[in-house]
Design a protein around this motif. Structure first.
Motif, PDB file in Angstrom:
ATOM      1  N   ASP A 100       0.952  -1.302   0.028  1.00 41.76           N
ATOM      2  CA  ASP A 100      -0.144  -0.061   0.040  1.00 41.76           C
ATOM      3  C   ASP A 100       0.912   1.264  -0.013  1.00 41.76           C
ATOM      4  O   ASP A 100       0.566   2.221  -0.604  1.00 41.76           O
ATOM      5  CB  ASP A 100      -1.032  -0.013   1.073  1.00 41.76           C
ATOM      6  CG  ASP A 100      -1.975  -1.170   1.189  1.00 41.76           C
ATOM      7  OD1 ASP A 100      -2.300  -1.571  -0.120  1.00 41.76           O
ATOM      8  OD2 ASP A 100      -2.718  -1.512   2.253  1.00 41.76           O
ATOM      9  N   ILE A 101       1.856   1.203   0.647  1.00 45.99           N
ATOM     10  CA  ILE A 101       2.965   2.399   0.742  1.00 45.99           C
ATOM     11  C   ILE A 101       3.506   2.696  -0.634  1.00 45.99           C
ATOM     12  O   ILE A 101       3.552   3.792  -1.098  1.00 45.99           O
ATOM     13  CB  ILE A 101       3.840   2.229   1.838  1.00 45.99           C
ATOM     14  CG1 ILE A 101       3.485   1.940   3.280  1.00 45.99           C
ATOM     15  CG2 ILE A 101       5.030   3.311   1.603  1.00 45.99           C
ATOM     16  CD1 ILE A 101       4.277   1.582   4.066  1.00 45.99           C
ATOM     17  N   ILE A 102       3.896   1.677  -1.224  1.00 43.22           N
ATOM     18  CA  ILE A 102       4.441   1.732  -2.687  1.00 43.22           C
ATOM     19  C   ILE A 102       3.686   2.288  -3.345  1.00 43.22           C
ATOM     20  O   ILE A 102       3.742   3.077  -4.420  1.00 43.22           O
ATOM     21  CB  ILE A 102       5.212   0.386  -2.904  1.00 43.22           C
ATOM     22  CG1 ILE A 102       6.459   0.284  -1.868  1.00 43.22           C
ATOM     23  CG2 ILE A 102       5.778   0.850  -4.415  1.00 43.22           C
ATOM     24  CD1 ILE A 102       7.048  -1.078  -2.308  1.00 43.22           C
ATOM     25  N   ASN A 103       2.365   1.736  -3.440  1.00 42.39           N
ATOM     26  CA  ASN A 103       1.514   1.786  -4.422  1.00 42.39           C
ATOM     27  C   ASN A 103       1.022   3.259  -4.212  1.00 42.39           C
ATOM     28  O   ASN A 103       0.545   4.089  -5.117  1.00 42.39           O
ATOM     29  CB  ASN A 103       0.038   0.997  -4.163  1.00 42.39           C
ATOM     30  CG  ASN A 103      -0.879   1.032  -5.402  1.00 42.39           C
ATOM     31  OD1 ASN A 103      -0.398   0.550  -6.496  1.00 42.39           O
ATOM     32  ND2 ASN A 103      -2.023   0.888  -5.066  1.00 42.39           N
ATOM     33  N   LYS A 104       1.022   3.828  -3.133  1.00 45.08           N
ATOM     34  CA  LYS A 104       0.608   5.302  -3.013  1.00 45.08           C
ATOM     35  C   LYS A 104       1.456   6.215  -3.429  1.00 45.08           C
ATOM     36  O   LYS A 104       1.117   7.195  -3.908  1.00 45.08           O
ATOM     37  CB  LYS A 104       0.260   5.501  -1.445  1.00 45.08           C
ATOM     38  CG  LYS A 104      -0.129   6.912  -1.041  1.00 45.08           C
ATOM     39  CD  LYS A 104      -0.528   7.002   0.373  1.00 45.08           C
ATOM     40  CE  LYS A 104      -0.722   8.564   0.613  1.00 45.08           C
ATOM     41  NZ  LYS A 104      -1.192   8.723   2.196  1.00 45.08           N
ATOM     42  N   ILE A 105       2.736   5.804  -3.478  1.00 48.61           N
ATOM     43  CA  ILE A 105       4.063   6.585  -3.690  1.00 48.61           C
ATOM     44  C   ILE A 105       3.984   6.577  -5.334  1.00 48.61           C
ATOM     45  O   ILE A 105       4.249   7.568  -6.161  1.00 48.61           O
ATOM     46  CB  ILE A 105       5.351   6.053  -3.498  1.00 48.61           C
ATOM     47  CG1 ILE A 105       5.684   6.208  -1.965  1.00 48.61           C
ATOM     48  CG2 ILE A 105       6.534   6.688  -4.279  1.00 48.61           C
ATOM     49  CD1 ILE A 105       6.644   5.542  -1.478  1.00 48.61           C
ATOM     50  N   ASN A 106       3.530   5.529  -6.046  1.00 48.78           N
ATOM     51  CA  ASN A 106       3.008   5.434  -7.359  1.00 48.78           C
ATOM     52  C   ASN A 106       4.222   5.678  -8.190  1.00 48.78           C
ATOM     53  O   ASN A 106       4.282   6.611  -9.179  1.00 48.78           O
ATOM     54  CB  ASN A 106       1.901   6.429  -7.781  1.00 48.78           C
ATOM     55  CG  ASN A 106       1.419   5.977  -8.970  1.00 48.78           C
ATOM     56  OD1 ASN A 106       1.487   4.865  -9.754  1.00 48.78           O
ATOM     57  ND2 ASN A 106       0.822   7.133  -9.805  1.00 48.78           N
ATOM     58  N   ARG A 150      17.858  -7.071   1.193  1.00 46.49           N
ATOM     59  CA  ARG A 150      17.882  -8.472   1.364  1.00 46.49           C
ATOM     60  C   ARG A 150      16.279  -9.191   1.663  1.00 46.49           C
ATOM     61  O   ARG A 150      16.450 -10.454   1.894  1.00 46.49           O
ATOM     62  CB  ARG A 150      18.823  -8.917   2.799  1.00 46.49           C
ATOM     63  CG  ARG A 150      20.088  -8.645   2.490  1.00 46.49           C
ATOM     64  CD  ARG A 150      20.709  -8.675   3.903  1.00 46.49           C
ATOM     65  NE  ARG A 150      20.978 -10.052   4.415  1.00 46.49           N
ATOM     66  CZ  ARG A 150      21.688 -11.220   3.870  1.00 46.49           C
ATOM     67  NH1 ARG A 150      22.617 -10.813   3.036  1.00 46.49           N
ATOM     68  NH2 ARG A 150      21.449 -12.318   4.329  1.00 46.49           N
ATOM     69  N   GLN A 151      15.423  -8.470   1.392  1.00 48.10           N
ATOM     70  CA  GLN A 151      14.105  -9.221   1.349  1.00 48.10           C
ATOM     71  C   GLN A 151      13.592  -9.374  -0.053  1.00 48.10           C
ATOM     72  O   GLN A 151      13.860  -8.553  -1.147  1.00 48.10           O
ATOM     73  CB  GLN A 151      13.362  -8.216   2.008  1.00 48.10           C
ATOM     74  CG  GLN A 151      13.704  -7.852   3.386  1.00 48.10           C
ATOM     75  CD  GLN A 151      12.612  -7.074   4.376  1.00 48.10           C
ATOM     76  OE1 GLN A 151      12.007  -6.173   3.667  1.00 48.10           O
ATOM     77  NE2 GLN A 151      12.772  -6.670   5.546  1.00 48.10           N
ATOM     78  N   LYS A 152      12.980 -10.430  -0.136  1.00 47.31           N
ATOM     79  CA  LYS A 152      12.262 -10.878  -1.364  1.00 47.31           C
ATOM     80  C   LYS A 152      11.339  -9.935  -1.668  1.00 47.31           C
ATOM     81  O   LYS A 152      10.445  -9.443  -1.062  1.00 47.31           O
ATOM     82  CB  LYS A 152      11.572 -12.148  -1.429  1.00 47.31           C
ATOM     83  CG  LYS A 152      11.103 -12.843  -2.823  1.00 47.31           C
ATOM     84  CD  LYS A 152      10.428 -14.092  -2.345  1.00 47.31           C
ATOM     85  CE  LYS A 152       9.885 -14.801  -3.700  1.00 47.31           C
ATOM     86  NZ  LYS A 152       9.619 -16.243  -3.556  1.00 47.31           N
ATOM     87  N   LEU A 180       4.336  -6.715  -6.065  1.00 52.36           N
ATOM     88  CA  LEU A 180       5.087  -5.432  -5.937  1.00 52.36           C
ATOM     89  C   LEU A 180       5.816  -5.069  -7.120  1.00 52.36           C
ATOM     90  O   LEU A 180       6.149  -3.882  -7.796  1.00 52.36           O
ATOM     91  CB  LEU A 180       6.437  -5.412  -4.591  1.00 52.36           C
ATOM     92  CG  LEU A 180       5.749  -5.701  -3.300  1.00 52.36           C
ATOM     93  CD1 LEU A 180       7.070  -5.955  -2.361  1.00 52.36           C
ATOM     94  CD2 LEU A 180       5.113  -4.191  -2.916  1.00 52.36           C
ATOM     95  N   LEU A 181       6.452  -6.059  -7.901  1.00 55.44           N
ATOM     96  CA  LEU A 181       7.045  -6.114  -9.152  1.00 55.44           C
ATOM     97  C   LEU A 181       6.195  -5.217 -10.324  1.00 55.44           C
ATOM     98  O   LEU A 181       6.614  -4.427 -11.149  1.00 55.44           O
ATOM     99  CB  LEU A 181       7.516  -7.357  -9.944  1.00 55.44           C
ATOM    100  CG  LEU A 181       8.832  -7.731  -9.336  1.00 55.44           C
ATOM    101  CD1 LEU A 181       9.217  -9.207  -9.810  1.00 55.44           C
ATOM    102  CD2 LEU A 181      10.124  -6.761  -9.328  1.00 55.44           C
TER     103      LEU A 181
END
Length: 251
Positions: A67-73, A83-85, A90-91
């Protein structure tokens, strides 16, 4: 253009520092919070990112940050030192995809611990690859590469510095092309692909009874700073060896 820079280690910090003026104003930095769990041997203080003047978002787990990344758009996500998958969900967020860095000359040396593995294998040459991420392991299209030599007495710290220098050069050359949507992309040759295994935690123990001096020297170099060090053990005690030099004695 909205850019999301994702990093939690010194490599990412140094590359961003050297190229910060290239980034558009609408750039967001995402890094790990103080209560995150991944072990970053080359991690930096999370507050270090504040010096650049861009918005900084601190997260504990990337898998919980859709949700955070989607909001940053973001139009593109550039990941360097994480180091996290990254899940397929997300891709799919940025229209231009995700871009990452891998410290080998892909398609050779896909997989974990590339600096450690390159030294353990006795490679004389390696490099850094900038490429598009996919849901698979280090197999995305290549944007650019820079090679370097691994000298006989190079320890992990020396190789790491060469990786940083290579990353700074690649950033200077290709970030403007990425931000203008003109970056090249060349498919990897699957026939040339090689893969690294994940080093076991006990691999950094030196067994002088069963291992050659050359193997011991490679372990000293490979697991030296910024990693946890190779060691010899007797009973419940151990001696960590951070530096070494291989010499042949004259009779």
């Amino acid at each position: 253009m909205n850019v999301l820079w994702l990093s939690a280690n010194r490599l990412g910090f140094e590359i961003f520092k050297s190229s910060q003026n290239i980034f558009p104003e609408s750039t967001t930095i995402m890094t790990l919070s103080n209560d995150s769990t991944p072990v970053m041997y080359d991690g930096i203080d999370t507050s270090s990112w504040d010096i650049f003047g861009f918005p900084v978002v601190r997260i504990k787990k990337i898998s919980e940050s859709f949700d955070i990344i989607n909001k940053i758009n973001p139009d593109v996500v550039i990941m360097c030192g994480w180091r996290q998958k990254i899940t397929r969900e997300l891709l799919d967020i940025p229209r231009m995809g995700w871009i990452g860095f891998h410290p080998t000359m892909l398609p050779k040396g896909r997989g974990p611990a590339p600096i450690i593995n390159s030294i353990l294998m006795g490679l004389k040459e390696s490099g850094l690859t900038m490429f598009y991420l996919t849901a698979s392991l280090d197999d995305g299209d290549i944007i650019g590469q820079q090679s370097f030599k691994i000298d006989t007495n190079d320890h992990a710290s020396e190789v790491y510095e060469k990786v940083i220098s290579s990353g700074q050069n690649l950033a200077k050359k290709y970030f403007p092309l990425i931000f203008s949507e003109k970056a090249p992309r060349s498919p990897q040759n699957e026939k040339e692909a090689t893969f690294f295994d994940k080093p076991l935690l006990r691999n950094n123990m030196i067994d002088l009874e069963s291992e050659s001096f050359e193997t011991a020297f490679r372990k000293i170099k490979a697991f030296s700073s910024p990693y946890n060090g190779a060691f010899i053990r007797k009973g419940k005690e151990k001696i960590i060896i951070w530096r070494g030099q291989f010499e042949t004695l004259q009779e």
